[in-house]
Design an enzyme around this catalytic site. Sequence first.
Site, PDB file in Angstrom:
ATOM      1  N   CYS A   1       0.754  -1.119   0.107  1.00 10.76           N
ATOM      2  CA  CYS A   1       0.124   0.127   0.198  1.00 10.76           C
ATOM      3  C   CYS A   1       0.698   0.899   0.479  1.00 10.76           C
ATOM      4  O   CYS A   1       1.280   1.859   1.241  1.00 10.76           O
ATOM      5  CB  CYS A   1      -1.099  -0.024   1.286  1.00 10.76           C
TER       6      CYS A   1
ATOM      7  N   CYS B   1      -0.743   4.419   1.712  1.00  7.76           N
ATOM      8  CA  CYS B   1      -0.022   4.230   3.471  1.00  7.76           C
ATOM      9  C   CYS B   1       1.085   4.320   3.635  1.00  7.76           C
ATOM     10  O   CYS B   1       1.677   5.124   5.147  1.00  7.76           O
ATOM     11  CB  CYS B   1      -0.890   2.347   4.209  1.00  7.76           C
ATOM     12  N   ASP B   2       2.489   3.776   2.677  1.00 10.34           N
ATOM     13  CA  ASP B   2       2.921   3.270   3.639  1.00 10.34           C
ATOM     14  C   ASP B   2       3.942   4.257   2.841  1.00 10.34           C
ATOM     15  O   ASP B   2       5.328   4.405   3.666  1.00 10.34           O
ATOM     16  CB  ASP B   2       4.144   2.128   3.573  1.00 10.34           C
TER      17      ASP B   2
END
Length: 366
Positions: A148, A151-152
């Site tokens: 992701c 997200c990261d």
Amino acid sequence: MANETIKRDVVIIGSGPAGLTAAIYTARASLKPLLIDAPADAHKQTTPGGQLMITTDVENYPGFSKGIQGPELMEEFRRQAERFGTEFMETWITEVDLSERPFQLYTESQTISTETLIIASGASAKWLGIPGEAKVPNGFGGNGVSACATCDGPLPAFRNRTLVVVGGGDTAMEEATFLTRYAAKVYVVHRRDKLRASKIMQEKAFRNEKIEFIWNTAVQEILGSQEEGVTAVRLRNLQTGDEQIFPCSGVFVAIGHKPNTDLFKGQLDMDEVGYLKTSGHSTATDVPGVFAAGDVQDSVYRQAITAAGTGCMAAIDAERFLDHLPVAMPSGEEITDEGEHVTADHKAIITPDGHMIPNQEPQVEI
Ligand SMILES: Cc1cc2nc3c(=O)[nH]c(=O)nc-3n(C[C@H](O)[C@H](O)[C@H](O)COP(=O)(O)OP(=O)(O)OC[C@H]3O[C@@H](n4cnc5c(N)ncnc54)[C@H](O)[C@@H]3O)c2cc1C
């Protein structure tokens, strides 16, 4: 086969952000929800708490200005749901019958009969199944390997570094393009000599100076150490068989997601990938009384906050349905639990026995 029957008004499948938020709301509404989630299973990659249990820093969930660890966040969700009386059951739902209400859900040893069902069974990122990819401490998952980018990608470990994205579809192009905001360079490793991604996504990636492609190549292994995280990948050219160690600081696997909806095939309307179709104006599926929240119905946003948001919506929708109030269906009609339909143009109400009643104030003649 099932030998005990449990009856409930609200059953929720899944204890990720969507399921637990639905539990918080329905428990506070005194509906005594039963939340069912699959037990921890390394082989099936399930952990109560859902996908955030396999990540470390969550920096974009509102309310945590310093960020929070994924498992810690899910523990907070769970405690909040427990506080209002949510009942938890750790088991697999193996079969469902949604042909009539109350719906029947089957586990290995029980039948659960419920008036409403909130499906929050999430989606699973597809993984390559190569050495080094597993979650820490067995690999670098959560320590340099991710599925992701939103997200990261912004985490310090990936900033101004060389990153590898694996895949050739729209997801891979989107992830690679997004990562160029932070990374020094992004290499897209793809098994073939052309992409599956849509033309527009391909062109965007080709135009981006920070993206380079490594064609006809597969990632065989992710290398590194637990102290340093990812330091390289072992690549194999699928045409020549040549291998090379390619230095990088992060690997984003972007070969797609699979919504956890096999259970509902043939019973609920879903798209070609398997995402459940919901109303758009509510979380109603095409079966009145069945609602879907979180990644299981969202192929676009797939974030904890959007999952929690739709979990809240599903709880309110279920509550309305149990209160005999109309809920918007995917067809545009509204329906009550007694089987009354309000037409999509809101001009008529159709009773369960087929009578049509005008749903408009009579015109006053002057
Ligand atoms: C590595 C990684 C890092 C991420 N980082 C972030 C981040 O920083 N910020 C962010 O906003 N999002 C992040 N995400 C995305 C986020 O985790 C998801 O969007 C979110 O978890 C979706 O929540 P959900 O409740 O829909 O489903 P999930 O979290 O997927 O939970 C679904 C649950 O249902 C259970 N289940 C499925 N089928 C059954 C069944 N038949 N019977 C019983 N139980 C079942 C599953 O075991 C699972 O526990 C990340 C995802 C990953 C993979």
